[in-house]
Structures are given as structure tokens and as C-alpha cells.
Design a protein around this motif. Structure first.
Motif, mmCIF file in Angstrom:
data_model
loop_
_atom_site.group_PDB
_atom_site.id
_atom_site.type_symbol
_atom_site.label_atom_id
_atom_site.label_comp_id
_atom_site.label_asym_id
_atom_site.label_seq_id
_atom_site.Cartn_x
_atom_site.Cartn_y
_atom_site.Cartn_z
ATOM 1 N N ASP A 96 0.844 -1.197 0.000
ATOM 2 C CA ASP A 96 0.000 0.000 0.000
ATOM 3 C C ASP A 96 0.883 1.253 0.000
ATOM 4 N N ARG B 84 0.213 4.121 0.727
ATOM 5 C CA ARG B 84 -0.019 4.994 1.880
ATOM 6 C C ARG B 84 0.944 4.659 3.024
ATOM 7 N N LEU B 85 1.391 3.402 3.063
ATOM 8 C CA LEU B 85 2.362 3.045 4.104
ATOM 9 C C LEU B 85 3.694 3.740 3.840
ATOM 10 N N PHE C 108 3.887 6.586 2.188
ATOM 11 C CA PHE C 108 3.525 7.962 2.573
ATOM 12 C C PHE C 108 3.777 8.157 4.062
ATOM 13 N N ALA C 109 3.232 7.206 4.846
ATOM 14 C CA ALA C 109 3.310 7.323 6.305
ATOM 15 C C ALA C 109 4.764 7.326 6.753
ATOM 16 N N ALA C 110 5.576 6.464 6.142
ATOM 17 C CA ALA C 110 6.986 6.404 6.514
ATOM 18 C C ALA C 110 7.670 7.735 6.204
ATOM 19 N N ARG C 111 7.388 8.269 5.009
ATOM 20 C CA ARG C 111 7.998 9.554 4.627
ATOM 21 C C ARG C 111 7.552 10.652 5.570
ATOM 22 N N ALA C 112 6.252 10.684 5.847
ATOM 23 C CA ALA C 112 5.714 11.758 6.676
ATOM 24 C C ALA C 112 6.316 11.742 8.082
ATOM 25 N N HIS C 113 6.754 10.550 8.536
ATOM 26 C CA HIS C 113 7.304 10.489 9.888
ATOM 27 C C HIS C 113 8.825 10.487 9.899
ATOM 28 N N VAL D 71 10.092 -0.261 5.127
ATOM 29 C CA VAL D 71 8.663 -0.552 4.925
ATOM 30 C C VAL D 71 8.421 -1.376 3.657
ATOM 31 N N LEU E 122 7.771 -5.670 3.420
ATOM 32 C CA LEU E 122 6.415 -6.078 3.049
ATOM 33 C C LEU E 122 6.404 -6.845 1.728
ATOM 34 N N PHE F 220 3.673 15.654 -0.706
ATOM 35 C CA PHE F 220 3.571 14.485 -1.573
ATOM 36 C C PHE F 220 3.206 14.822 -3.011
ATOM 37 N N PHE G 155 -3.754 9.217 9.011
ATOM 38 C CA PHE G 155 -4.507 8.815 7.827
ATOM 39 C C PHE G 155 -5.899 8.314 8.196
ATOM 40 N N PHE H 254 2.125 0.254 10.027
ATOM 41 C CA PHE H 254 2.998 -0.700 9.346
ATOM 42 C C PHE H 254 2.654 -2.107 9.823
ATOM 43 N N HIS I 149 3.946 -4.978 9.467
ATOM 44 C CA HIS I 149 5.004 -5.913 9.854
ATOM 45 C C HIS I 149 5.672 -5.508 11.158
ATOM 46 N N PHE J 69 8.525 4.474 15.200
ATOM 47 C CA PHE J 69 9.067 4.480 13.835
ATOM 48 C C PHE J 69 9.893 5.734 13.547
ATOM 49 N N ILE K 148 6.860 12.091 17.510
ATOM 50 C CA ILE K 148 7.981 12.833 16.932
ATOM 51 C C ILE K 148 7.857 14.334 17.204
#
Lengths: 372, 325
Positions: A255, A257-258, A260-265, A276, A280, B56, B84, B90, B92, B101, B148
Motif C-alpha cells: 500500500d 499509503r504506508l 507515505f506514512a513512513a515519509r511523513a514520519h 517498509v 512487506l 507528496f 490517515f 505498518f 510488519h 518508527f 515525533i
């Protein structure tokens, strides 16, 4: 006790547990096959496989009446078979059953039975020759080949070189698969190039490698003819599409969006990929690697052209310089020079080794328990 | 605009396969510590706007925060947290690993267990996301973003995938969690907007059509669209000849301001439908003027029966008039 919702043996699965059912079915099939071989009537086993598939599915959908009907149907088929004596009856019966179901009432409980018997025709065509191949080998000859050093070298090379090819395909193919998932201009062109080895006859692939890497070509400082490097290049050429396409499919299931989420954090694009996307997609990538490896193990044409005999390579086991042939080449060579029994014995060893490694990887890759 | 605010002035054009190109053109400013809610229907471009702020999507114009120009800055360097709609945990990683994270990319972080305890989900720390309910997942996602210490928090409909009781509980908690946190919060839910917003920006077709306090937006909508989307009755003036002055084309009034009182009635209307809404009733009235009929909603704790005729008064100071549509 596990509840299964997919497939043929829902009823029996719920009553006895999935693993037990699989084990029981495999045992019954093995005993039936052994019996049929013992009385020298392998055709009987094909009839039995068809009938037992029908009965299993009928038991899960229609209860014991379905089992009775499937059994009677199979006995009738056997009667017709022994009278007419044609293999085609074996194919014709499921086809007729399927037609009858198709023309009959919608949603009939026999739909599953028709599907199972039709599928069993294919499974019989795949499985029975393989089983017969094994039982018709001469154990003494297999044992003799198993202790032959030349065969050892052949088997080591046939695992080792495809492993190098699969690694090469993964190391360069995974980034390409990631880029293909992201999309870029001219992507269709690159995709066609990646898939090209799938449609090129493999002897031609061998010629392509020779023309590309051989004397007077782009990388003429590399010797490819009759070398391990040449063999690995040829194997990579034919197996890379499997690695790239499997990895790409794996990336596509992640996905976005995962990411996205990693980048955003706070993760950079690379860090997001490593932490990520890659974990996966790992299982799919590993599957691609295994497929590439398996494809390379079975490659004949390209290797026969580029490196019929691989000379003076360092064996990963003994660390000594040696010469050997890739298994498909060696087996073909044995077949033409020594005949069917000898080549069958060598092929048996290769099949056992491949199956062993394949099951090992499956077992390692799938933590849900199993290969059954 | 103060230098402490999150200033957004972007124009971006989006094309997706099989859809018409869509343009977002928005200018807004989120003040330090403020929760600005972007309220708009599905397809209004509010999520695209939020993702653009997060970094983005390519765009024209500028984004800056606390005076720092973020226009060309990649998402990971913007210092924002993002929550979101579909949690995006995540799968996993365990809950604790999810919350931790971002810690390796930031110097100043909160201990995951501390945050999970604050959000009431400390017992879930060792589980994986797929074993959690929607509400639990969203609490974990919030913890991941708060861990964070984001300079600003971007939230994309974090409550809309939740069932109603879970949504109400988490909404109440968000009131406390977002207190003092600079937040840009996107939703289509006017109840959520009103509950959480210091200010609301209403979005329609990629444009911000009204920005103001919840009071201003709900009580003084600038257009029939804003009025309708914030839950007001919007009627053509001709349907209300009894109260109209003939100058406006459309009028709007919130259902809670419609008075059902025979003594002071401006006109009469027939009761079409009565629907229970929590502690009160929504009464749908059929208003006719001989030309056509239109529906007017009112709230009443003691509703009339369906088919009754009731006297209706529309207090003029509660009526918003639109002269152009």
C-alpha cells in the motif's frame, strides 16, 4: 481444529482437521498408486484418482449420497474403460459430466464435482508420469550414480550456477521492479525488454549471449564460451524476467499509503524503501528468486550453446578447480551416449535435490506452517 | 500572517487515469497552536490539499511554516505528523515499533509506552496492527504522529472509518490531544468540524469558499453551498413569499432556529416527516406557495404529528440572504 473455508474438503476438514485430511488423502493415494503399480495396471490408479476426487468433493457438498453417486459413476467409467480400453474415456467422462452440469440446473452441488474431476485429469497428467518415472527407475543404478563423483560435480554446479544467476537477477532486478512499480516514461519499452527472454527460444538466447559477450563484442574481456561466467550470464538472461516480474507484483501489493506514512514520519525515500516497502514485499521477492533459480536449474538451450561443458571453475564445495556440465546438458548427454536407464537415474537425483531445496525454501518462507 | 503560522498558498493540478483533471487552488494560514478544519464534501480536493502540504505532490505557490520555506522540502524534512483515514500502520511492526518508527529521524521524541498509556492503549504495545480494532489502530496512529513532536499535525479524516460510538469517544479525546498543537484537519463531517475547529475553511471544487470561526461559518454562510453543507435549510425566496422581501434569490436558516409556534407564526406548513435525532426530533415541513413545494427542517423536543399543520416563524436575524447564486 482449524476451520477451512476454501476448496474441496470443507466437510471433512471441519470434522477431522485440515492437516489430518491432507495426510489421509495423500496416504490413500499413495497406497492406491502402489497397488495399481504392483498389479501392473497404472491405468487403474488414474480411474481411482478421478473417482476419489469426485467422492471427496461430493462428500463436502452433497454428503454421503454424493459419495455413493461418485463411486457408482467411477465404477461405470471403469467398466467402460476396460471394455473400450481407451485413455480418452478418462478425459471424456469429466468433460461429459461438466457439460451435463453446465446444461443442467444452476448452482447444482455437482458443479464442484465436475470441476474436481476435470482438474484431476490435469493433475493425473502431471503427477502420474512423474510417479511412474520414479517407480520405474532401477534403484541400484540410482545408487551407483549417487556415488559417482562426476554426478556430484554436476549436481553442485546445477545448484550453484543457478543460485548465482538468481542472486544477480534479484540484485539488479529488484530495483528495476521498484522503478517499474513507480512508473516512468518509456516504461512499456523496458517492460518488453524484460519479458523478451520469455519469448526468445533459449538456444537463440545462448547465441545472443555469445554475440553480446563473446569475442569482439561489448564486453570482450570476459570469456563466456565454456566458462562459469558465461553460464551464469546465460542463466541470468533467461531467468531474470521471473525475478523482476515477481518482485514487481510484490511491490504493487504494498500500500503506497504506508510509504507515505513512513515519509511523513521522517524516513527518506531510501529509508522508507528499506524499512517498509522491502520487508512487506520480501516474501514475493523471495518467491521470484526461487522461481528464477528453478528456471535456471532447468535451462538447457542457452547453456548448451554458451557452456556445454563448464571448464576450470572453482567448485564452491571443494574450492578446487574442476570441470562439469549443467544438469539438463549432462542428462541429455547421458541419454544420447548411454541410453534411457542411465539418464533416468541421473534425472532422479536431480529431481530429488530440486524438490528438496524447493520445499526447504517454501518451508522457510511461509511461517504459517506449511507445505501441505 | 504571523511568522509563527503555517502558511499555505498552492495551486496544483491533478490528473489520474480515467478521471477529469482536477485543480486545487487554496490559500490558508494555520496559526500557531490552532486547529484549522478544512470542511468539504468528497471530491472537493481537501485530501489532495493536505497531501500537498505534507509534500507528496508537486505544486505552484508556496508553503512555509514558522517562516521556514518548505516549498521544495521533501516530506520527511517538513517536521509534520500525518494521520490517515485508514490508519496506515505498518503491518510488519508491532504497535510499539510503529509508534517508535520516527524516533530515529528526530532528536526530540516521546517514549512510545508513555504515549500509548496516554492514549489508553498501553496494553496493545506488543500486538500487531491487524489484531486491533479501528479505534485502537487510530489511537496508535495518533501516538505515532505525536511521538515525533510534530511542528504541525496533518489529519486526514481520522474518524470517518470508525463506528459512531468509537468516533464520539475519540473525537472527545482529540479535543484534548489537539489543544495547543498546530493542526490542519480535513473532514467532510460538520459535527467533527464544529467540535474540533478553532477555525473552519470550507472547500468546494478545489477552492476555499469560506474561512472563519465555526460560529461564522455555521451562522453566516457566504453561499448556498456553504449553508447546505453545514446543515442549514436553503430555500428559494419565492417559496417563502410570506417572509421574503423579494430582493434575495435564496435564503438559508439552520433547523435549530426555525420556530414552531402558532402564536407568532409567519406562515403555516404541513408536517411531512418526524425523525428522532438523539434527544430531539427533526421535523420536515412542506412549505407551499401555490407555485411549488419545498421542504424546511426544524428541530422540536415536542414534535407535532405527521399530517398536522403548524405555524412557523423564521426569526429574521437568523435568516441569511443570498442575492446571487
Amino acid at each position: 481444529m482449524s476451520t477451512i473455508t476454501d476448496g474441496t474438503s470443507r466437510f471433512v476438514g471441519e470434522t477431522f482437521g485440515r492437516g489430518a485430511v491432507v495426510l489421509a488423502v495423500v496416504t490413500v493415494q499413495a497406497v492406491a498408486f502402489a497397488t495399481a503399480v504392483a498389479v501392473d495396471q497404472p491405468t487403474l490408479y488414474a480411474v481411482f484418482a478421478l473417482g476419489s476426487a469426485a467422492a471427496l468433493v461430493a462428500a463436502s457438498g452433497g454428503g454421503w449420497r454424493g459419495v455413493a453417486a461418485a463411486t457408482v459413476g467411477t465404477l461405470v467409467l471403469w467398466g467402460v474403460l476396460s471394455t473400450v480400453g481407451s485413455l480418452w474415456m478418462l478425459v471424456l467422462a469429466p468433460v461429459l459430466l461438466t457439460l451435463a452440469v453446465g446444461l443442467g440446473s444452476e448452482g447444482s452441488e455437482w458443479t464442484g464435482v465436475a470441476a474436481a474431476t476435470l482438474s484431476t485429469v490435469l493433475l493425473v497428467a502431471l503427477g502420474v508420469p512423474l510417479a511412474l518415472f520414479f517407480v520405474r527407475q532401477d534403484p541400484a543404478l540410482v545408487a551407483e550414480k549417487a556415488t559417482n563423483p562426476e554426478v556430484h560435480q554436476m549436481l553442485v554446479l546445477s545448484v550453484y550456477a543457478p543460485l548465482l544467476a538468481a542472486l544477480a537477477a534479484l540484485v539488479c532486478g529488484v530495483p528495476l521492479a521498484y522503478l517499474l512499480r513507480e512508473g516512468f516514461p518509456g516504461q512499456a519499452l523496458v517492460e518488453s525488454l524484460v519479458d523478451l527472454p520469455l519469448v526468445v527460444p533459449h538456444s537463440v538466447a545462448g547465441l545472443i549471449v555469445l554475440f553480446g559477450f563473446g569475442r569482439g563484442a561489448a564486453f570482450s574481456d570476459i570469456r563466456v564460451l565454456g566458462t562459469l561466467v558465461g553460464m551464469v550470464i546465460a542463466l541470468t538472461f533467461v531467468s531474470a524476467p521471473f525475478a523482476v516480474n515477481a518482485a514487481r507484483e510484490a511491490f504493487e501489493t504494498v500500500d503506497s499509503r504506508l510509504e507515505f506514512a513512513a515519509r511523513a514520519h521522517g524516513a527518506s525515500r531510501f529509508s522508507s524503501f528499506v524499512r517498509v516497502t522491502l520487508p512487506l514485499a520480501a516474501r514475493g521477492i523471495l518467491t521470484g528468486g526461487v522461481m528464477a533459480w528453478a528456471r535456471a536449474v532447468s535451462e538447457f538451450g542457452a547453456v548448451a550453446v554458451v557452456a556445454y561443458t563448464v571448464q576450470n571453475y572453482v567448485s564452491p564445495l571443494t574450492l578446487e578447480e574442476t570441470s562439469a556440465q549443467h544438469a539438463p546438458v549432462y542428462i541429455f548427454n547421458t541419454y544420447t551416449s548411454q541410453g534411457l536407464p542411465e539418464s533416468g537415474a541421473v534425472a532422479t537425483l536431480l529431481l530429488l535435490l530440486s524438490a528438496g531445496i524447493f520445499l526447504l525454501v517454501r518451508w522457510a518462507a511461509y511461517d504459517d506452517g506449511g507445505i501441505l | 500572517m504571523t511568522s509563527d503560522s503555517l502558511d499555505v498558498d498552492v495551486r496544483a493540478r491533478f490528473t489520474a487515469e480515467g478521471t477529469e483533471p482536477f485543480t486545487v487552488d487554496a490559500e490558508l494560514s494555520v496559526r500557531e497552536g490552532e486547529t484549522l478544519v478544512v470542511l468539504g464534501p468528497s471530491g472537493s480536493g481537501k485530501t489532495l490539499l493536505l497531501e500537498t502540504v505534507a509534500g507528496f505532490h508537486a505544486h505552484e505557490g508556496h508553503i512555509s511554516h514558522r517562516g521556514r520555506d518548505l516549498t521544495g522540502t521533501p516530506p520527511e524534512k517538513r517536521g509534520f505528523g500525518f494521520v490517515f483515514q485508514d490508519y496506515a500502520l505498518f503491518p510488519h511492526l508491532t504497535v510499539r515499533e510503529n509508534v517508535a518508527f520516527g524516533s530515529r529521524y528526530h532528536d526530540d521524541t516521546t517514549d512510545p509506552d508513555e504515549l500509548l498509556a496516554e492514549l489508553g492503549v498501553s496494553d496493545l504495545a506488543d500486538r500487531t496492527p491487524k489484531t486491533l480494532s479501528g479505534g485502537e489502530q487510530q489511537r496508535v496512529a495518533l501516538a505515532r504522529s505525536l511521538a515525533i513532536h510534530p511542528e504541525a499535525l496533518l489529519l486526514d479524516e481520522p474518524l470517518s472509518a470508525l463506528d459512531v460510538p468509537t468516533r464520539q469517544t475519540l473525537r472527545a479525546d482529540l479535543v484534548d490531544l489537539l489543544d495547543g498543537v498546530t493542526s490542519l484537519y480535513v473532514t467532510h463531517n460538520r459535527t467533527t468540524a464544529r467540535a474540533l475547529a478553532d477555525r473552519i475553511a470550507v472547500m468546494h471544487d478545489g477552492q476555499l469558499v469560506q474561512v472563519g470561526t465555526p460560529e461564522e461559518v455555521f451562522e453566516s454562510p457566504v453561499s448556498p453551498f456553504v449553508a447546505r453543507f453545514t446543515g442549514a435549510n436553503v430555500l428559494s425566496e419565492s417559496a417563502l413569499s410570506a417572509v421574503g422581501d423579494g430582493e434575495a434569490e435564496m435564503v438559508a436558516i439552520r433547523p435549530e432556529h426555525v420556530v414552531l409556534d402558532p402564536a407568532t407564526a409567519d406562515f403555516e406548513a404541513a408536517v411531512e416527516r418526524v425523525v428522532r435525532e438523539d434527544a430531539t426530533f427533526r421535523v420536515s415541513l412542506s412549505v407551499g406557495n401555490g407555485v411549488g413545494e419545498t421542504t424546511l427542517d426544524a428541530f422540536s423536543d415536542d414534535p407535532p404529528a405527521v399530517g398536522d399543520t403548524v405555524g412557523v416563524r423564521l426569526p429574521s436575524r437568523r435568516v441569511t440572504r443570498f442575492t446571487t447564486t
